[in-house]
Design a protein around this motif. Structure first.
Motif, PDB file in Angstrom:
ATOM      1  N   LEU A   1       0.892  -1.407   0.254  1.00 57.27           N
ATOM      2  CA  LEU A   1      -0.086   0.387   0.479  1.00 57.27           C
ATOM      3  C   LEU A   1       1.008   1.244   0.270  1.00 57.27           C
ATOM      4  O   LEU A   1       2.007   1.128   0.863  1.00 57.27           O
ATOM      5  N   ARG A   2       0.269   2.036  -0.552  1.00 60.71           N
ATOM      6  CA  ARG A   2       0.904   3.623  -0.459  1.00 60.71           C
ATOM      7  C   ARG A   2       0.416   4.183   0.948  1.00 60.71           C
ATOM      8  O   ARG A   2      -0.139   4.339   0.910  1.00 60.71           O
ATOM      9  N   LEU A   3       1.558   5.248   0.640  1.00 61.16           N
ATOM     10  CA  LEU A   3       1.093   5.989   2.708  1.00 61.16           C
ATOM     11  C   LEU A   3       0.900   7.729   2.223  1.00 61.16           C
ATOM     12  O   LEU A   3       1.684   8.053   1.574  1.00 61.16           O
ATOM     13  N   TYR A   4      -0.517   7.766   2.427  1.00 64.05           N
ATOM     14  CA  TYR A   4      -0.293   9.484   2.079  1.00 64.05           C
ATOM     15  C   TYR A   4      -1.531   9.779   3.176  1.00 64.05           C
ATOM     16  O   TYR A   4      -1.509   9.365   3.961  1.00 64.05           O
ATOM     17  N   VAL A   5       0.182  10.917   3.594  1.00 63.99           N
ATOM     18  CA  VAL A   5      -0.823  12.233   4.289  1.00 63.99           C
ATOM     19  C   VAL A   5      -1.496  13.057   4.461  1.00 63.99           C
ATOM     20  O   VAL A   5      -0.393  14.277   3.780  1.00 63.99           O
ATOM     21  N   ASP A   6      -2.759  13.789   4.469  1.00 60.73           N
ATOM     22  CA  ASP A   6      -3.429  14.938   4.394  1.00 60.73           C
ATOM     23  C   ASP A   6      -2.871  15.475   5.608  1.00 60.73           C
ATOM     24  O   ASP A   6      -2.956  15.725   6.422  1.00 60.73           O
ATOM     25  N   GLY A   7      -2.340  17.013   4.869  1.00 59.71           N
ATOM     26  CA  GLY A   7      -1.595  17.773   6.314  1.00 59.71           C
ATOM     27  C   GLY A   7      -2.037  19.275   5.800  1.00 59.71           C
ATOM     28  O   GLY A   7      -1.072  20.210   6.103  1.00 59.71           O
ATOM     29  N   ALA A   8      -3.726  19.311   6.110  1.00 59.30           N
ATOM     30  CA  ALA A   8      -4.455  20.654   5.717  1.00 59.30           C
ATOM     31  C   ALA A   8      -4.092  21.227   7.007  1.00 59.30           C
ATOM     32  O   ALA A   8      -3.711  22.798   6.736  1.00 59.30           O
ATOM     33  N   ARG A   9      -3.803  20.988   8.157  1.00 57.67           N
ATOM     34  CA  ARG A   9      -3.697  21.682   9.326  1.00 57.67           C
ATOM     35  C   ARG A   9      -2.634  21.316   9.678  1.00 57.67           C
ATOM     36  O   ARG A   9      -2.107  21.270  11.672  1.00 57.67           O
ATOM     37  N   LEU A  10      -1.321  20.964   9.402  1.00 61.28           N
ATOM     38  CA  LEU A  10       0.435  20.583   9.393  1.00 61.28           C
ATOM     39  C   LEU A  10       0.991  21.434  10.743  1.00 61.28           C
ATOM     40  O   LEU A  10       1.518  21.310  11.898  1.00 61.28           O
ATOM     41  N   ALA A  11       0.199  22.856  10.571  1.00 62.10           N
ATOM     42  CA  ALA A  11       1.172  23.749  11.625  1.00 62.10           C
ATOM     43  C   ALA A  11       1.024  23.122  12.415  1.00 62.10           C
ATOM     44  O   ALA A  11       1.533  23.665  13.967  1.00 62.10           O
ATOM     45  N   TYR A  12      -0.368  22.797  13.037  1.00 60.85           N
ATOM     46  CA  TYR A  12      -0.837  22.943  13.976  1.00 60.85           C
ATOM     47  C   TYR A  12      -0.432  21.250  15.075  1.00 60.85           C
ATOM     48  O   TYR A  12      -0.235  21.516  15.979  1.00 60.85           O
ATOM     49  N   ALA A  13      -0.056  20.737  13.573  1.00 64.43           N
ATOM     50  CA  ALA A  13       0.349  19.500  14.081  1.00 64.43           C
ATOM     51  C   ALA A  13       1.952  19.742  14.897  1.00 64.43           C
ATOM     52  O   ALA A  13       2.330  19.253  15.777  1.00 64.43           O
ATOM     53  N   LEU A  14       2.399  20.142  14.435  1.00 65.63           N
ATOM     54  CA  LEU A  14       3.894  20.619  14.004  1.00 65.63           C
ATOM     55  C   LEU A  14       3.939  21.640  15.796  1.00 65.63           C
ATOM     56  O   LEU A  14       5.169  21.636  16.454  1.00 65.63           O
ATOM     57  N   GLY A  15       2.810  22.330  15.810  1.00 64.63           N
ATOM     58  CA  GLY A  15       3.346  23.479  17.525  1.00 64.63           C
ATOM     59  C   GLY A  15       2.671  22.376  18.312  1.00 64.63           C
ATOM     60  O   GLY A  15       2.244  23.112  19.154  1.00 64.63           O
ATOM     61  N   ALA A  16       2.489  21.000  18.269  1.00 66.04           N
ATOM     62  CA  ALA A  16       1.664  21.185  19.539  1.00 66.04           C
ATOM     63  C   ALA A  16       3.066  19.990  20.235  1.00 66.04           C
ATOM     64  O   ALA A  16       3.528  19.679  20.062  1.00 66.04           O
ATOM     65  N   LYS A  17       2.232  20.187  21.746  1.00 64.36           N
ATOM     66  CA  LYS A  17       3.426  19.914  22.487  1.00 64.36           C
ATOM     67  C   LYS A  17       3.667  18.116  22.267  1.00 64.36           C
ATOM     68  O   LYS A  17       4.987  17.338  22.874  1.00 64.36           O
ATOM     69  N   GLU A  18       2.321  17.779  22.607  1.00 63.17           N
ATOM     70  CA  GLU A  18       2.477  16.147  22.256  1.00 63.17           C
ATOM     71  C   GLU A  18       2.908  15.743  20.740  1.00 63.17           C
ATOM     72  O   GLU A  18       3.319  14.929  20.991  1.00 63.17           O
ATOM     73  N   ASN A  19       3.264  16.370  19.699  1.00 64.72           N
ATOM     74  CA  ASN A  19       3.755  16.009  18.206  1.00 64.72           C
ATOM     75  C   ASN A  19       5.326  14.946  18.613  1.00 64.72           C
ATOM     76  O   ASN A  19       5.738  16.244  19.407  1.00 64.72           O
ATOM     77  N   ASP A  20       5.638  14.376  18.079  1.00 66.72           N
ATOM     78  CA  ASP A  20       7.009  13.566  17.926  1.00 66.72           C
ATOM     79  C   ASP A  20       7.049  13.562  16.556  1.00 66.72           C
ATOM     80  O   ASP A  20       7.774  12.888  16.430  1.00 66.72           O
ATOM     81  N   VAL A  21       6.620  13.769  15.536  1.00 67.26           N
ATOM     82  CA  VAL A  21       6.455  13.777  14.296  1.00 67.26           C
ATOM     83  C   VAL A  21       7.327  14.971  13.485  1.00 67.26           C
ATOM     84  O   VAL A  21       6.115  16.092  13.450  1.00 67.26           O
ATOM     85  N   SER A  22       8.387  14.986  13.057  1.00 69.93           N
ATOM     86  CA  SER A  22       8.510  16.204  12.718  1.00 69.93           C
ATOM     87  C   SER A  22       8.192  15.640  10.895  1.00 69.93           C
ATOM     88  O   SER A  22       7.489  14.751  10.123  1.00 69.93           O
ATOM     89  N   LEU A  23       8.179  17.097   9.811  1.00 68.71           N
ATOM     90  CA  LEU A  23       8.454  16.778   8.134  1.00 68.71           C
ATOM     91  C   LEU A  23       9.195  15.746   7.609  1.00 68.71           C
ATOM     92  O   LEU A  23       8.827  15.098   7.061  1.00 68.71           O
ATOM     93  N   ALA A  24      10.705  16.156   8.612  1.00 65.94           N
ATOM     94  CA  ALA A  24      11.167  14.747   7.589  1.00 65.94           C
ATOM     95  C   ALA A  24      11.368  13.580   8.101  1.00 65.94           C
ATOM     96  O   ALA A  24      10.765  12.894   7.242  1.00 65.94           O
ATOM     97  N   ASP A  25      10.159  13.106   9.318  1.00 65.74           N
ATOM     98  CA  ASP A  25       9.425  11.769   9.595  1.00 65.74           C
ATOM     99  C   ASP A  25       8.380  11.150   8.690  1.00 65.74           C
ATOM    100  O   ASP A  25       8.562  10.394   8.160  1.00 65.74           O
TER     101      ASP A  25
END
Lengths: 341, 341, 341, 341
Positions: free
Chosen positions: D168-192
């Motif tokens: 399977l291909r894996l695709y991530v919709d990051g419409a609100r990605l800034a708000y993931a990157l800016g969350a304290k709980e987040n451990d997923v970077s753009l590089a990840d």
């Protein structure tokens, strides 16, 4: 009334109808997974010298072209075809319905040349805006062509070379393939087609079957999950055995070849006789089609006695018509036809 | 080996094969424009009490569903279907391939209720974001359903009312329609279907034909240029007479109805016998399908003697299987089958 | 370096950028439902004398053409276009991607004539096989054309008559509409377009906007649920106000017209000057494009000082190039350009 | 009036509007081939640790999803998504319009688990009829999800493993990605994301841009001729620099991250305050969205003073609403909001 209008006016070759009737008591696995279909496919692989080929029985020419083009092209690619090609004009937009553009180029007696294709591709890639345009992705040929003409083995190899140079797939529409194989001028075998094409189909409908075409994909790795794609296209027959049985019969005892040979021999007879009688033949075919030009007055009276098919207007008062023989045409039919001229 | 796995294991009813064989010498106009096809269509119009109906012979169920849905829906609409509907799961994405979403809703024994459809539409139009969603554009039913159950005339009229209320087209998949018409519980005639549906099809493939389905569009004004659309879908048979001849035969002397009645009568016999023998029947059908639950051990040994078809797992060690009768099932077959239980 | 290569090299007219920046603090309803978008649409309806028109702001020309053609055509129809039409060649198959064939016919200086269209349709319907072919369903024009030429009001009315005769929709691509409206030779107003077309678009991207085209459908009943179709095409902008604000500004104080007039006036100046200097102009435009033929040697040296755009090869050693003015072109730019010749 | 209804009510972050305005005099190469776009793409490749990645600026979320799914799937494949996924319900059938089925599976707080996906695929391949069904071809996730929840790095790696197991291909919709990157709980970077996905997009529209999404394809060999496909989809912006300039600005000086951090910090403040005040929060998000349940009476009065967005009915007399912060939300806005509770 005599009917020489096309090669699909009769249901099917008697041997096929008998075989179907003979199998009326048997039960078959569905969707072409039955043993007879397997045997027919194996036989076709053998004749084609293509032991790994995918062989898929489909229901008609337009369906087969649409499906093959759909699976062989990528979304940004179109198919190069003669402007006289069946896919260009007479399939009601089936190719565009699948999302692809038909890229038409000029033909010679219905045939494409390697040069014309190469020139098209060279011009395309030389255009600074070509990434805003539909990429050429495959070449569509018919053997014999809509004009009844034939590609030689050399011509096909030259086309293959151009295809390789420009990363094009090569596909051959064999709706009337029996009549190519049965022509004296022909030097292209089924094995040659399998060697040179990415896909081609062996026509049944116009060559003696009730219906059915055999799509051959020499390297099946290029068409993953084709069974599912066929289903998705609404092209999967529940009683696939009905196709397998017919193709099995067509390739027993050389039936397919003999169907072609007889029809072409009778067509040649008609062609010679009409030439002797002085009829103008604007398109000369090597297969089962004869094209003659008639005055409209002559045509109207002829149509009282025989069905022929309109091809094109030659001028304001003359018309080109097509006469076609097929697997069912007899010497008596030909004699009766020629008596009218 | 006994085979009760489905109703499409045999080629065709002997009478159809004979008629086809009998027509082997005749020549026909192509693409279904022949006189026999015309007669068969006229006959179907008469039976359906739909004198202006468009009748179109197509090749298989998925193809017919795909085509009908494509012509009845507008681009922004989807089709409401039971999640068990054939179009939902088992057509390899044929509907989505045509650009439309299948909007699945819950079913009762394979059937949709007018209430469930109404509730779906009410919720849809109440949603402030519904213009960002696929509009419901038609309701897809099957008669009988995939579970062998039947809609009553009242139920169909109730569904029609909901369709009118929400501007939905109503379409009935009649792949196994003979087995509905032949059921004692059935009170829905072909004329009822024509009165209530925007389109429906009379199944041939699973009801005795070699292949073929008759799409009926009571008001043909809603499907302009359908001939061309059929061609565009790769669904036009060159030798259309092969379809016309079969449907002509199916509707001679009540053949279609009697095919249904015999199969359903034998199925009822099996159902009763298995009930008496204490077999659990998790889905009770009124038509030609019987569903029983077996332990996996029992099933494995049974499969040595008869082909049945897997339906679903009941639990870790039990399986539901389907037994289907058809036009060719005989009393001897049934006796032999029941002897195994 | 001077840049006359196209009319979309600069971001946007300063007034539009200012208005966007000025609105940075405001909050808007999404998807074009905001008050500014409403006002801009109302204004366009007024100018077009089309009080009920649907007005939809889209993002670019190919997207607008693809969408409009998709909603105006039925599945079995194709769009008639000049072989030089943008939809024919330079939209990467966007029209075919939507399932429709582009039916190309010859043009005169980029324009279709009513006669050519009528002849195409007459030939089509006279062909006994036309039901196997794609039906002509609409006519695609561009105003101004890709060659910068203009349709007159009379020509458009003649085309409309042919459309009515053959049940064709008429659609006008107005990517560069400001430059038509701003041309002295022009006698076609926005109200004329609304009177004669089933749909047309007022180009923003090439006429001063950052991006955006306004699709106008005088009778919106022919495009039901267009909002949803736009969403389905991936063409709905979340911040639709960004489009509304720009079109609002473009139609304040005659900005759109004055953009066109200035660019065309400067283009005329260039055209005249180059004529006086003896340059061959193989295509004469009335709008913001100038086409001149140069020797390849001359072109190479010119390209050191100004960007122009390749149009086509004239012969082995000569090239036709396009010079385009736009809303941002100044008299100084023109003087600097002409100093190079 | 206060407006917390969504994160796309304002045009754009002031810094982006200023940069656009600042560039008003400049001329750019078209279609995103300009130097600023190149720089922005290079910057994104660097941040993503994906030196060869294809980076493509598109115009909106639905368009990007539609395009990515179209190029990553083969024709016989569908996309696995949560039934709450944006592609499942709220894109008006854009995915089906492209010919693909959305295969919905259950979610946990908007998230898919590796187990659920694996089970779906196991069941699919175990089904004897699976070749009659749509193959799972990719997994669609959103980060953050429609519920504002986050995938952890471990969860993404587990999903990747399942994808590899079932091709399977894996695709991530990051419409609100800034708000993931800016969350304290987040451990997923753009590089990840670049390491784990076949494609994903960095949302601009909801994260401060006027419009625009950056599609990242770490291995561009899987999307040949994507430029042409973008054009074919009507998704190519003539003035591509308008996108390049915005993404260049978004990734200068950590703007994208700080936009996310501020919005999430304010959202957390609101969440905490409402919890203290005893409001029921049926869905707990880690990002910029807050979901609370209100009595309908309370909601009606609240709506006099602040715009919030309807999420779903909780019961007959209670409603769940969504409050969203964004890059423009200030402490004053938050104070004013909380004063209402």
């Amino acid at each position: 009334m005599l009917d020489f209008s096309s090669d699909y006016t009769r249901l099917a070759h008697p041997r096929l109808l008998e075989t179907l009737t003979g199998a009326r008591g048997a039960q078959f696995l569905p969707y072409g997974t039955d043993a007879v279909s397997d045997a027919a496919k194996a036989h076709i692989r053998t004749i084609c010298h293509a032991p790994n080929a995918g062989v898929h029985f489909l229901l008609g020419g337009t369906q087969t072209n649409q499906l093959a083009i759909d699976v062989l092209l990528r979304s940004f690619e179109g198919v190069i075809a003669a402007d006289t090609g069946h896919v260009s004009a007479h399939e009601a937009g089936a190719i565009e319905h699948g999302g692809h553009k038909v890229l038409t180029i000029p033909h010679q007696r219905g045939k494409l040349t390697a040069d014309t294709v190469a020139r098209y591709c060279e011009t395309f890639y030389a255009d600074g805006n070509h990434t805003h345009m539909v990429f050429p992705g495959m070449v569509y040929l018919s053997q014999p062509t809509e004009y009844g003409t034939l590609y030689s083995r050399d011509e096909l190899h030259a086309l293959r070379k151009v295809c390789d140079r420009f990363s094009l797939r090569l596909y051959v529409d064999g709706a009337r393939l029996a009549y190519a194989l049965g022509a004296k001028e022909n030097d292209v075998s089924l094995a040659d087609l399998a060697a040179v094409c990415d896909a081609f189909y062996i026509g049944g409908t116009k060559c003696g079957a009730l219906f059915g075409e055999a799509l051959v994909v020499p390297d099946p790795a290029i068409t993953p999950q084709l069974f599912t794609v066929i289903k998705q296209h609404g092209a999967l027959l529940a009683k696939g055995a009905a196709l397998g049985i017919q193709f099995d019969a067509l390739f027993q005892d050389g039936l397919y070849l003999s169907i072609g040979q007889n029809a072409v021999a009778l067509a040649s007879q008609i062609r010679r006789a009409l030439t002797e009688k002085g009829y103008k033949q604007p398109l000369v075919s090597e297969t089962n089609q004869i094209f003659i030009e008639l005055s409209d007055t002559r045509l109207l009276s002829l149509q009282q006695q025989v069905r022929v098919s309109f091809w094109e207007k030659a001028d304001d008062s003359h018309t080109v018509v097509r006469i076609a023989t097929d697997w069912a045409t007899t010497q008596q039919d030909v004699d009766a036809l020629l008596a009218l001229f």
